[in-house]
Design an enzyme around this catalytic site. Structure first.
Site, PDB file in Angstrom:
ATOM      1  N   SER A 486      -0.306 -32.670 -19.576  1.00  0.00           N
ATOM      2  CA  SER A 486       0.704 -31.900 -20.289  1.00  0.00           C
ATOM      3  C   SER A 486       0.290 -30.442 -20.492  1.00  0.00           C
ATOM      4  O   SER A 486       0.134 -29.697 -19.531  1.00  0.00           O
ATOM      5  CB  SER A 486       1.004 -32.591 -21.624  1.00  0.00           C
ATOM      6  OG  SER A 486       2.173 -32.088 -22.200  1.00  0.00           O
ATOM      7  N   ASP A 497      -2.851 -20.607 -10.170  1.00  0.00           N
ATOM      8  CA  ASP A 497      -1.808 -19.826  -9.500  1.00  0.00           C
ATOM      9  C   ASP A 497      -2.101 -18.329  -9.520  1.00  0.00           C
ATOM     10  O   ASP A 497      -1.823 -17.611  -8.556  1.00  0.00           O
ATOM     11  CB  ASP A 497      -0.447 -20.090 -10.158  1.00  0.00           C
ATOM     12  CG  ASP A 497       0.097 -21.480  -9.853  1.00  0.00           C
ATOM     13  OD1 ASP A 497      -0.377 -22.094  -8.876  1.00  0.00           O
ATOM     14  OD2 ASP A 497       0.974 -21.957 -10.597  1.00  0.00           O
ATOM     15  N   LYS A 511       1.748 -35.044 -16.233  1.00  0.00           N
ATOM     16  CA  LYS A 511       2.853 -35.078 -17.210  1.00  0.00           C
ATOM     17  C   LYS A 511       3.445 -33.675 -17.305  1.00  0.00           C
ATOM     18  O   LYS A 511       2.843 -32.782 -17.884  1.00  0.00           O
ATOM     19  CB  LYS A 511       2.360 -35.544 -18.574  1.00  0.00           C
ATOM     20  CG  LYS A 511       3.446 -35.535 -19.652  1.00  0.00           C
ATOM     21  CD  LYS A 511       2.884 -35.944 -21.003  1.00  0.00           C
ATOM     22  CE  LYS A 511       3.951 -35.893 -22.082  1.00  0.00           C
ATOM     23  NZ  LYS A 511       4.349 -34.512 -22.411  1.00  0.00           N
TER      24      LYS A 511
END
Length: 705
Positions: A486, A497, A511
């Site tokens: 999560s 990224d 999740k």
């Protein structure tokens, strides 16, 4: 849980463990403070509270109108699915109900949707009560069966016990149910005898004690337990993380997120029918009082120095905790007694205070990394969750607690120690606050997007860090594992990224959904209202974050990820925002991987981890368990021989003496865990070496191997 226990689940030893889940499948459904039901007494039916009906209508309306899936359908098709889900929750191992019970319940299959709309809970509680009664009756049967002694069990049986699969159905009659439980008990007796080589009398005595305790717990089941089970059969159809929380569960959630509670500062556990003080939190009211000892049994609890004490022997843990907790500055009275003490019990008055759960907060350490005569200091911040004190933040308290604030402070402290690189350890970080993941990312990037949140109506919102200040702009690595989920995946994905740092470890849980707590009449509803996406536009749902450098994983990952959960939402991608990366680490990954493999090829700890990983890949869970003690003994001995060999290879490679047998090995492992509990593990140390390699690759003149 250590590697041995975890590994057994995927090996032949799993066969002696699987069936225990059948026995305990519903043994801890209840948590009320009701007195135990004496053996032989009729079990009083559990009735819904008046507030449950009104709460049901509210929960149903909120889920249908606010869930991310926007699935507002509530018809016979959904009713049938809820019916199956509820049966699965009531008797997941097909061990209590009979086929005739299930056939009788079939009359309700297409009525549950109407019952939910109107808040009528008669059908739900009738089904729950049937299972509850069957549980009590079965536990009485087990105790009676055990009273016949171990000689009444056929340890030379040629029978097998089928591990539950999709083709296992409820027993067709009472005799077949008794036969099933006869096999379950035989399996457990063999497991007990092989596990500790316990004497015959001790095995039966231990099991009697265990099942008497189980019966006590089951007999304390209350209406909130039944109601929560039924409502979550409805909510879990939408996704695994949408659930109804009764008031007590809401309090536990708030404590977990804020890292503080008001009480006495003691960790409580269960010892027979007593609630026991297992340890005292340093600096807490109980420790400072001086009259409370480790292992004290709590006999009774009082709230007023002049009032009566409430006897809590036989109560459930959660109910005793509720009595002991209270507002800061108030007094609680505990009647305490040490196990085996001949003296009278004593009463201690403790003034409650605010307890900070520091063991769940961010912490730091420094690794000294040496390579080729070169030394570097790598800072490490262990972050167990993305916590925040919501209430204090809402009240605009200037010193409210949060993960981002703690990490910022720890970075400042590490900078003063002149670290060369930083590791954020997110292993076992199950998530927490979305805002904390967003603000934490902002500590490591100047400005730019941190996460995309797509709401139930389809609107996508990009959260952006607007503060150009970076708490740390140096070399960075993030270590994750299959338990990282999560909000921790948001952070790890953003760092990857941006090319801001390396991600190492294991593929994360996957999740990618956001839940919000909504108040209802009685308790709260935790509902999935959004999905989040990495700034690349890719969802972490199902897939998680894939590390740049992967470590061995000595478990079966298919059982420990979002993709294994029923009703999990699908993985997808959306268009992400434009953002500027900090660099492309891709060209370095191949060389980092080579250096990592070279360094760990003969590293005893990594060789050991790879051996465990290989064993999981080779072993498959068999569908039947032998109920012949001698056959099971051979299987255990074969497994123990492998376990001893793989651990001795590790000991010898680390310059230690090998263990003679499993018993000695267990002692050695326990001593090692105790000696190294505060030391960095091999995965963290290797992450330090990988980050050191990255620093060297960015500075070729410093490159060493």
């Amino acid at each position: 849980m250590d590697e041995f226990t975890e590994l057994m689940r995927g090996t032949l030893m799993h066969k002696s463990i699987s069936s225990i889940f059948i026995v305990f499948a519903l043994a801890f459904v209840g948590n009320s403070a009701a007195a135990p039901v004496p053996s032989g007494e009729e079990v009083a039916p559990i009735e819904p509270l008046d507030v449950h009906a009104r709460t049901t209508r509210t929960v149903v309306d909120l889920v249908r109108s606010n869930h991310f899936s926007q699935n507002s359908k509530l018809d016979d098709e959904i009713s049938s699915e809820i019916f199956d889900q509820y049966l699965e929750r009531l008797d997941p191992r097909r061990a209590y109900l009979l086929a005739e019970d299930v056939e009788e319940f079939e009359d309700y299959r297409f009525k549950i949707d109407d019952a939910l709309r109107m808040g009528k809970l008669g059908v739900a509680f009738e089904m729950f009560n049937r299972v509850h009664q069957r549980q009590i009756a079965r536990l009485d049967w087990i105790l009676n069966r055990l009273s016949q002694g171990i000689e009444s069990f056929d340890l030379d049986s040629k029978q097998t016990l089928t591990v539950r699969d999709e083709n296992v159905y409820w027993p067709t009659d009472q005799d077949k149910a008794d036969d099933l439980w006869e096999k379950i008990l035989l399996d457990i007796i063999i497991r007990e005898r092989l596990g500790e080589e316990t004497g015959e009398e001790d095995v039966i005595a231990n099991l009697v004690k265990r099942y008497e305790r189980n019966r006590q717990y089951v007999s304390q089941t209350n209406s909130d337990d039944a109601y929560q089970t039924f409502m979550n059969a409805f909510t879990k159809l939408f996704d695994p993380h949408t659930e109804y929380l009764p008031p007590r569960a809401v309090d536990q959630f708030d404590t977990q997120m804020s890292l503080r509670l008001q009480g006495i500062g003691a960790l409580l556990g269960i010892d027979d029918e007593y609630i026991q003080i297992q340890s005292l939190l340093p600096g807490g009211p109980a420790e400072l009082n001086g009259g409370v000892k480790d292992k004290d049994r709590i006999i009774s609890v009082g709230q007023d120095p002049t009032g009566p004490l409430t006897d809590v022997v036989g109560w459930r843990l959660t109910d005793v905790v509720e009595l002991i907790r209270g507002p800061k500055g108030t007094t609680v009275l505990l009647e305490l007694k040490q196990p085996g003490e001949a003296s009278e019990s004593r009463v201690v008055a403790i003034v409650r205070d605010e307890i900070k759960l520091e063991q769940s907060a961010a912490s730091k350490r420094v690794l000294e990394i040496e390579a080729g005569g070169q030394n570097r200091k790598i800072g490490v911040i262990d972050l167990p969750s993305m916590y925040v004190d919501f209430e204090a933040k809402r009240r605009n308290e200037p010193d409210y607690r949060s993960a981002t604030r703690d990490v910022r402070r720890l970075i400042s402290e590490l900078k003063s120690e002149e670290i060369d690189g930083l590791i954020i350890d997110l292993r076992a970080n199950g998530g927490g606050s979305l805002d904390e993941a967003h603000s934490l990312t902002g500590l490591f990037v100047a400005t730019g997007p941190t996460v995309i949140v797509k709401h139930s109506r389809g609107r996508a919102e990009t959260l952006r860090d607007m503060d150009p200040e970076q708490a740390w702009d140096g070399p960075l690595a993030v270590i994750v594992d299959h338990r990282s989920a999560s909000a921790s995946e948001i952070f790890a994905g953003a760092i990857q990224d941006y090319g801001r740092g390396l991600v190492v470890g294991n593929q994360t849980f996957g999740k990618g959904t956001v839940q919000q707590l909504l108040p209802v009449r009685y308790g709260q509803l935790k509902i999935t209202q959004a999905k989040y996406y990495r700034i690349s536009g890719e969802s972490t749902q199902h897939k998680g974050v894939v590390p740049d450098i992967e470590f061995p994983l000595p478990i079966d990952p298919s059982r420990h990820r979002e993709s294994s959960l029923d009703s999990a939402l699908a993985h997808d991608e959306i268009e992400g925002p434009i953002f500027k990366t900090y660099g492309d680490l891709t060209p370095y990954i191949g060389e980092l991987q080579r250096l990592h493999e070279k360094r760990t090829l003969e590293n005893p700890d990594f060789v050991y981890q790879r051996a465990l990983e290989q064993r999981f890949e080779e072993d498959t869970e068999e569908s039947v368990i032998s109920l012949n003690e001698e056959e099971r003994r051979k299987e255990r001995d074969s497994y123990n021989e492998w376990w001893l060999d793989v651990n001795n290879a590790r000991l010898v490679a680390n310059g230690k003496e090998p263990a003679e047998d499993i018993e000695e090995l267990s002692k050695i492992r326990a001593e090692r865990r105790e000696a190294e509990k505060d030391e960095p593990d091999e995965m963290l140390i290797e992450t330090g070496h990988i980050l050191n390699d990255l620093i060297n690759l960015n500075n070729p003149l410093a490159l060493v191997e």
